[in-house]
Structures are given as structure tokens and as C-alpha cells.
Design a protein around this motif. Structure first.
Motif, PDB file in Angstrom:
ATOM      1  N   ARG A 129      26.392  -2.991  26.262  1.00  0.00           N
ATOM      2  CA  ARG A 129      26.509  -1.531  26.187  1.00  0.00           C
ATOM      3  C   ARG A 129      27.976  -1.118  26.093  1.00  0.00           C
ATOM      4  NH1 ARG A 129      22.292  -0.062  31.114  1.00  0.00           N
ATOM      5  NH2 ARG A 129      20.340  -0.263  29.905  1.00  0.00           N
ATOM      6  N   GLY A 130      28.251  -0.165  25.210  1.00  0.00           N
ATOM      7  CA  GLY A 130      29.618   0.326  25.043  1.00  0.00           C
ATOM      8  C   GLY A 130      30.459  -0.465  24.057  1.00  0.00           C
ATOM      9  N   LYS A 131      30.001  -1.623  23.621  1.00  0.00           N
ATOM     10  CA  LYS A 131      30.749  -2.419  22.652  1.00  0.00           C
ATOM     11  C   LYS A 131      30.763  -1.707  21.293  1.00  0.00           C
ATOM     12  CE  LYS A 131      31.546  -6.217  25.134  1.00  0.00           C
ATOM     13  NZ  LYS A 131      32.874  -6.853  25.330  1.00  0.00           N
ATOM     14  N   GLU A 132      31.835  -1.925  20.520  1.00  0.00           N
ATOM     15  CA  GLU A 132      32.009  -1.207  19.258  1.00  0.00           C
ATOM     16  C   GLU A 132      32.207  -2.148  18.075  1.00  0.00           C
ATOM     17  OE1 GLU A 132      34.072   2.962  20.299  1.00  0.00           O
ATOM     18  OE2 GLU A 132      35.311   1.223  20.840  1.00  0.00           O
ATOM     19  N   SER A 133      31.862  -1.634  16.891  1.00  0.00           N
ATOM     20  CA  SER A 133      32.018  -2.411  15.665  1.00  0.00           C
ATOM     21  C   SER A 133      32.419  -1.504  14.515  1.00  0.00           C
ATOM     22  CB  SER A 133      30.709  -3.135  15.315  1.00  0.00           C
ATOM     23  OG  SER A 133      29.690  -2.200  14.993  1.00  0.00           O
ATOM     24  N   VAL A 134      32.836  -2.135  13.406  1.00  0.00           N
ATOM     25  CA  VAL A 134      33.236  -1.405  12.198  1.00  0.00           C
ATOM     26  C   VAL A 134      32.518  -2.027  11.005  1.00  0.00           C
ATOM     27  CG1 VAL A 134      35.154  -0.779  10.676  1.00  0.00           C
ATOM     28  CG2 VAL A 134      35.491  -0.816  13.157  1.00  0.00           C
ATOM     29  N   ALA A 135      31.991  -1.183  10.129  1.00  0.00           N
ATOM     30  CA  ALA A 135      31.305  -1.664   8.919  1.00  0.00           C
ATOM     31  C   ALA A 135      32.336  -1.907   7.825  1.00  0.00           C
ATOM     32  CB  ALA A 135      30.287  -0.636   8.456  1.00  0.00           C
ATOM     33  N   ILE A 136      32.442  -3.164   7.354  1.00  0.00           N
ATOM     34  CA  ILE A 136      33.413  -3.477   6.296  1.00  0.00           C
ATOM     35  C   ILE A 136      32.747  -3.529   4.914  1.00  0.00           C
ATOM     36  CG2 ILE A 136      34.959  -4.684   7.869  1.00  0.00           C
ATOM     37  CD1 ILE A 136      33.873  -7.340   6.647  1.00  0.00           C
ATOM     38  N   ALA A 137      31.413  -3.504   4.884  1.00  0.00           N
ATOM     39  CA  ALA A 137      30.676  -3.451   3.612  1.00  0.00           C
ATOM     40  C   ALA A 137      29.265  -2.950   3.899  1.00  0.00           C
ATOM     41  CB  ALA A 137      30.628  -4.817   2.945  1.00  0.00           C
ATOM     42  N   ILE A 138      28.743  -2.158   2.960  1.00  0.00           N
ATOM     43  CA  ILE A 138      27.402  -1.585   3.110  1.00  0.00           C
ATOM     44  C   ILE A 138      26.664  -1.688   1.777  1.00  0.00           C
ATOM     45  CG2 ILE A 138      26.053   0.468   3.696  1.00  0.00           C
ATOM     46  CD1 ILE A 138      28.457   1.522   5.258  1.00  0.00           C
ATOM     47  N   SER A 139      25.400  -2.118   1.829  1.00  0.00           N
ATOM     48  CA  SER A 139      24.586  -2.216   0.610  1.00  0.00           C
ATOM     49  C   SER A 139      23.236  -1.540   0.827  1.00  0.00           C
ATOM     50  CB  SER A 139      24.339  -3.680   0.233  1.00  0.00           C
ATOM     51  OG  SER A 139      25.551  -4.354  -0.014  1.00  0.00           O
ATOM     52  N   PRO A 140      22.750  -0.790  -0.177  1.00  0.00           N
ATOM     53  CA  PRO A 140      21.410  -0.188  -0.063  1.00  0.00           C
ATOM     54  C   PRO A 140      20.326  -1.243  -0.289  1.00  0.00           C
ATOM     55  CG  PRO A 140      22.353   0.306  -2.201  1.00  0.00           C
ATOM     56  CD  PRO A 140      23.430  -0.401  -1.420  1.00  0.00           C
ATOM     57  N   VAL A 141      19.178  -1.060   0.381  1.00  0.00           N
ATOM     58  CA  VAL A 141      18.045  -1.982   0.279  1.00  0.00           C
ATOM     59  C   VAL A 141      16.761  -1.167   0.149  1.00  0.00           C
ATOM     60  CG1 VAL A 141      16.829  -3.898   1.384  1.00  0.00           C
ATOM     61  CG2 VAL A 141      19.276  -3.568   1.833  1.00  0.00           C
ATOM     62  N   GLN A 142      15.849  -1.599  -0.724  1.00  0.00           N
ATOM     63  CA  GLN A 142      14.584  -0.896  -0.865  1.00  0.00           C
ATOM     64  C   GLN A 142      13.823  -0.854   0.458  1.00  0.00           C
ATOM     65  OE1 GLN A 142      13.019  -3.301  -4.320  1.00  0.00           O
ATOM     66  NE2 GLN A 142      12.397  -1.282  -5.036  1.00  0.00           N
ATOM     67  N   ASN A 143      13.217   0.292   0.769  1.00  0.00           N
ATOM     68  CA  ASN A 143      12.408   0.397   1.979  1.00  0.00           C
ATOM     69  C   ASN A 143      11.258  -0.595   1.934  1.00  0.00           C
ATOM     70  OD1 ASN A 143      13.950   2.331   3.205  1.00  0.00           O
ATOM     71  ND2 ASN A 143      12.637   4.056   2.642  1.00  0.00           N
ATOM     72  N   GLY A 144      10.982  -1.180   3.074  1.00  0.00           N
ATOM     73  CA  GLY A 144       9.939  -2.201   3.153  1.00  0.00           C
ATOM     74  C   GLY A 144       8.537  -1.623   3.106  1.00  0.00           C
ATOM     75  N   PRO A 145       7.573  -2.392   2.607  1.00  0.00           N
ATOM     76  CA  PRO A 145       6.210  -1.900   2.453  1.00  0.00           C
ATOM     77  C   PRO A 145       5.267  -2.243   3.604  1.00  0.00           C
ATOM     78  CG  PRO A 145       6.422  -3.970   1.305  1.00  0.00           C
ATOM     79  CD  PRO A 145       7.767  -3.707   1.946  1.00  0.00           C
ATOM     80  N   LEU A 168       0.829  -1.206   0.000  1.00  0.00           N
ATOM     81  CA  LEU A 168       0.000   0.000   0.000  1.00  0.00           C
ATOM     82  C   LEU A 168       0.869   1.265   0.000  1.00  0.00           C
ATOM     83  CD1 LEU A 168      -2.842  -0.925   2.549  1.00  0.00           C
ATOM     84  CD2 LEU A 168      -2.801  -1.206   0.056  1.00  0.00           C
ATOM     85  N   PHE A 169       1.865   1.294   0.887  1.00  0.00           N
ATOM     86  CA  PHE A 169       2.735   2.468   0.947  1.00  0.00           C
ATOM     87  C   PHE A 169       4.068   2.092   1.591  1.00  0.00           C
ATOM     88  CE2 PHE A 169      -0.332   2.514   4.438  1.00  0.00           C
ATOM     89  CZ  PHE A 169       0.482   2.514   5.561  1.00  0.00           C
ATOM     90  N   ALA A 170       5.045   2.990   1.437  1.00  0.00           N
ATOM     91  CA  ALA A 170       6.382   2.784   2.005  1.00  0.00           C
ATOM     92  C   ALA A 170       6.978   4.134   2.360  1.00  0.00           C
ATOM     93  CB  ALA A 170       7.284   2.047   1.019  1.00  0.00           C
ATOM     94  N   LEU A 171       8.015   4.124   3.166  1.00  0.00           N
ATOM     95  CA  LEU A 171       8.677   5.360   3.567  1.00  0.00           C
ATOM     96  C   LEU A 171       9.528   5.900   2.432  1.00  0.00           C
ATOM     97  CD1 LEU A 171       9.326   7.329   5.938  1.00  0.00           C
ATOM     98  CD2 LEU A 171      11.292   5.851   6.452  1.00  0.00           C
ATOM     99  N   SER A 172       9.429   7.186   2.203  1.00  0.00           N
ATOM    100  CA  SER A 172      10.240   7.835   1.175  1.00  0.00           C
ATOM    101  C   SER A 172      11.691   7.929   1.627  1.00  0.00           C
ATOM    102  CB  SER A 172       9.717   9.246   0.909  1.00  0.00           C
ATOM    103  OG  SER A 172      10.073  10.119   1.987  1.00  0.00           O
ATOM    104  N   GLY A 173      12.529   8.424   0.742  1.00  0.00           N
ATOM    105  CA  GLY A 173      13.894   8.738   1.109  1.00  0.00           C
ATOM    106  C   GLY A 173      13.961  10.148   1.678  1.00  0.00           C
ATOM    107  N   ALA A 174      15.167  10.626   1.941  1.00  0.00           N
ATOM    108  CA  ALA A 174      15.346  11.964   2.497  1.00  0.00           C
ATOM    109  C   ALA A 174      14.816  13.043   1.560  1.00  0.00           C
ATOM    110  CB  ALA A 174      16.820  12.211   2.795  1.00  0.00           C
ATOM    111  N   SER A 175      14.750  12.737   0.258  1.00  0.00           N
ATOM    112  CA  SER A 175      14.270  13.699  -0.733  1.00  0.00           C
ATOM    113  C   SER A 175      12.753  13.862  -0.689  1.00  0.00           C
ATOM    114  CB  SER A 175      14.675  13.257  -2.138  1.00  0.00           C
ATOM    115  OG  SER A 175      13.976  12.073  -2.508  1.00  0.00           O
TER     116      SER A 175
END
Length: 341
Positions: free
Chosen positions: A255-271, A110-117
Motif C-alpha cells: 500500500r502506498g507504493k508508486e509507479s510510472v507508466a513508460i509505455a501504454i498500448s490499447p488492447v481489444q476488450n475481452g469476450p 457472445l458479447f463484450a464491453l463497449s467503449g466509452a462511446s
């Protein structure tokens, strides 16, 4: 002759009963006074209680019917509920929607969240391969982060029905390592030393932070209520993240634990989806009209600002963020990927 007439009357009776049953079924789809809305495990968390309640109230106002909220602990429960019609409404990820749509074409967005635009052009969230802070050097090649060295590691996925927590990362691994079959990626002792499933994005993240996994896959929209960017940004590879000091369950022990992103992929917003065989067209239209209205856009319990302390089901990327009407055609890329697998 008498026998023929009796047989004819019997046949007519069967046809009449079938016709009346069909009419009754169609009527129940439009006149049922209670509708069920099902949520994934991610949005079933306690932190989203207020948001789920606000959505329920908006649905009741739009339809004039009672809304029953169904939370889940497994993606497949939500998928089966909407595909079978036991639930008439659901908020899903793209892959879960595609799976439900394959099972039953009546399941439609029915609908989905837009992007920042404020449009669908950038309507996407992000899937991450994360590793513990201090171990990130193991995943660098020629000064760049990559997934080249994840083979043989302990990995945590979300669920086999998760888009950003399984479908997209598995596709990335298949492409990188030229794998013809993805089945071994979900089995211990094959490509990976061991494979865990968090059953939610929160659960997968905790598997990383508590040391059960060397690498974990999870997204931003389901974990940003618990994790902050310590260095970089949500969209930049190599960025560092830290579990908030006041993070709630299931992150209290990490709490306080840290991580690093080694790869990032865009995904369509869910409906936000409906089983259109079980929900009248009028209800579909009224729900879509209500949730794409300014009143809902301005409701922080449904669309929360970026700096909100209490998370909502949808989070605004900018002041232009809004819910927009979508169709199955918009999800063609995800539908194709799911059908292929």
C-alpha cells in the motif's frame, strides 16, 4: 448366407449404437441442467465474489439452469476448460479466446464491453510497461519515455496466455529490438536478467511494487480496483500511479507504493464466450439477450460505475458503456497475432 446376415446385423447394430450415442450427445448439449462458467485468475479474486454471484444469478435466470462457477489460478486451466467443453461459458481475454478458438472452432464470443462511446469503435483497455517511481529517469530518451533500456532488467509478465500481460508487450519488444524469436523473452539470462510471471495482473503488479521486478507488465481493468492515478491519466505515458491505502490482497503489503507508466498500448476488450457445441443455440441467444439488456447495464454488480468502491467484472467508462454482441470476425486482429506466434 447365415454368416453374411450375422455380419450385416452386427454392422447395423454398431451403426445404430453410434447414431444413438450421437443423438444422446447432441441432446445433452442442449438439455444439460447444469452449466459451468470459468473465470481467469484475475476475475477469480475475492474482491469479485459479489460480481461473480450476480453473473451466476443472471445466467440462471436466462437459461433456467443451475450455474456452477469455476475460479482458476492459471490462464491455461480456463482456456482448456472452455476448449474441451468441460466449461460451457467463460470470460476471457482476447488472446486466451483466440487460443481456445484455435483449439476448437466451437468456442465463439457472445458479447463484450463497449467503449466509452457505447460502441465497439473504442472498446479497448490498456497494457502498461510500469517502473517504480524514482527509477523512471532510466527509461527516458531525448526527454521521452521508451522501452529502449529494459534489456538486462528483471521483468514481470502476467502469463504467456495473457493478451495485455504478454502478447502485446512481447510484440512491442520484438518490434523495438527487431527480434526474430520471442522465446528468449521468457527465459532468464537472455534478453532479460530474470523473468517472472505473476499468474494474474494483480500478481505482476505486486512483483513490481515489492521490488522483485524492475519492470512489470499489467493492465488497467484488472488493477484499477487497487491502484489510483496519482498524476496524469490511465491513457497517458509518464503518468504516475499509487497503490490505494485500503487496497486488499494481494496489495496489502505494498500500500502506498508508486509507479510510472513508460509505455501504454490499447488492447481489444475481452469476450464472454461459449462452447457452442456444448451450449444450445437457445441458451446462447437467451444469455446474449439478457446481458445486453438495460437491466444488466444498470446492475452495478455486473457493470460497475467508474467510482464504485466494490469492483465488478466489467467497469463502465461512461454512462454509455454497455455489453454488445460480438462475433469472431471482430477479434480478427488478435486471432491473426496469436496464429502468427
Amino acid at each position: 448366407m447365415k454368416k453374411k446376415l450375422s455380419a450385416l446385423f452386427a454392422l447395423l447394430s454398431i451403426l445404430l449404437i453410434a447414431t444413438l450415442a450421437g443423438c444422446s450427445s447432441k441432446k445433452s448439449a442442449s438439455s444439460n441442467q447444469t452449466l459451468t462458467m470459468v473465470f481467469y485468475p484475475n476475475e477469480s479474486a475475492k474482491d469479485f465474489n459479489a460480481s461473480r454471484t450476480a453473473i451466476k444469478q443472471q445466467l440462471e435466470k436466462a437459461t433456467g439452469k443451475k450455474i456452477k462457477i469455476q475460479t482458476t489460478t492459471d490462464y491455461n486451466i480456463a482456456i482448456e476448460a472452455i476448449a474441451s467443453g468441460k466449461a460451457q461459458l467463460a470470460f476471457m481475454g482476447p488472446e486466451g479466446y483466440a487460443q481456445a478458438h484455435l483449439k476448437n472452432k466451437a468456442v465463439q464470443p457472445l458479447f463484450a464491453l463497449s467503449g466509452a462511446s457505447g460502441t465497439l469503435k473504442d472498446a479497448a483497455y490498456h497494457s502498461y510497461f510500469m517502473v517504480p517511481k524514482g527509477k523512471e529517469a532510466q527509461y527516458q530518451k531525448n526527454g521521452q519515455y521508451s522501452i529502449d533500456n529494459i534489456k538486462g532488467k528483471k521483468i514481470s509478465f502476467v502469463s504467456v496466455s495473457s493478451t495485455s500481460g504478454h502478447l502485446i508487450p512481447v510484440a512491442a519488444i520484438q518490434s523495438k529490438f527487431n527480434l526474430k524469436n520471442s522465446d528468449e523473452l521468457s527465459q532468464n539470462g537472455h534478453f532479460f536478467k530474470s523473468v517472472l510471471f505473476g499468474n494474474s495482473h494483480q500478481g505482476s503488479a505486486v512483483n513490481l511494487f515489492n521490488g522483485d521486478a524492475d519492470v512489470a507488465v499489467f493492465d488497467d481493468i484488472d488493477t484499477n480496483a487497487y491502484i489510483n492515478v496519482a498524476k496524469g491519466s490511465w491513457t497517458k505515458v509518464g503518468s504516475e500511479f499509487r497503490v490505494k491505502d485500503n487496497a486488499t490482497a494481494p496489495f496489502i503489503s505494498v500500500r502506498g507504493k508508486e509507479s510510472v507508466a513508460i509505455a501504454i498500448s490499447p488492447v481489444q476488450n475481452g469476450p464472454f464466450v461459449a462452447n457452442t457445441d456444448k451450449l444450445s443455440k437457445k441458451d446462447q441467444e437467451n444469455i446474449t439477450k439478457a446481458f445486453t439488456s438495460k437491466a444488466v447495464t444498470d446492475n452495478p454488480k455486473i457493470l460497475s460505475p467508474k467510482d464504485a468502491q466494490v469492483p465488478a467484472i466489467w467497469k463502465k467508462e461512461s454512462s454509455k458503456s454497455q455489453l454488445l454482441k460480438v462475433t469472431n470476425d471482430w477479434y480478427a486482429p488478435t486471432n491473426k497475432l496469436v496464429a502468427k506466434n
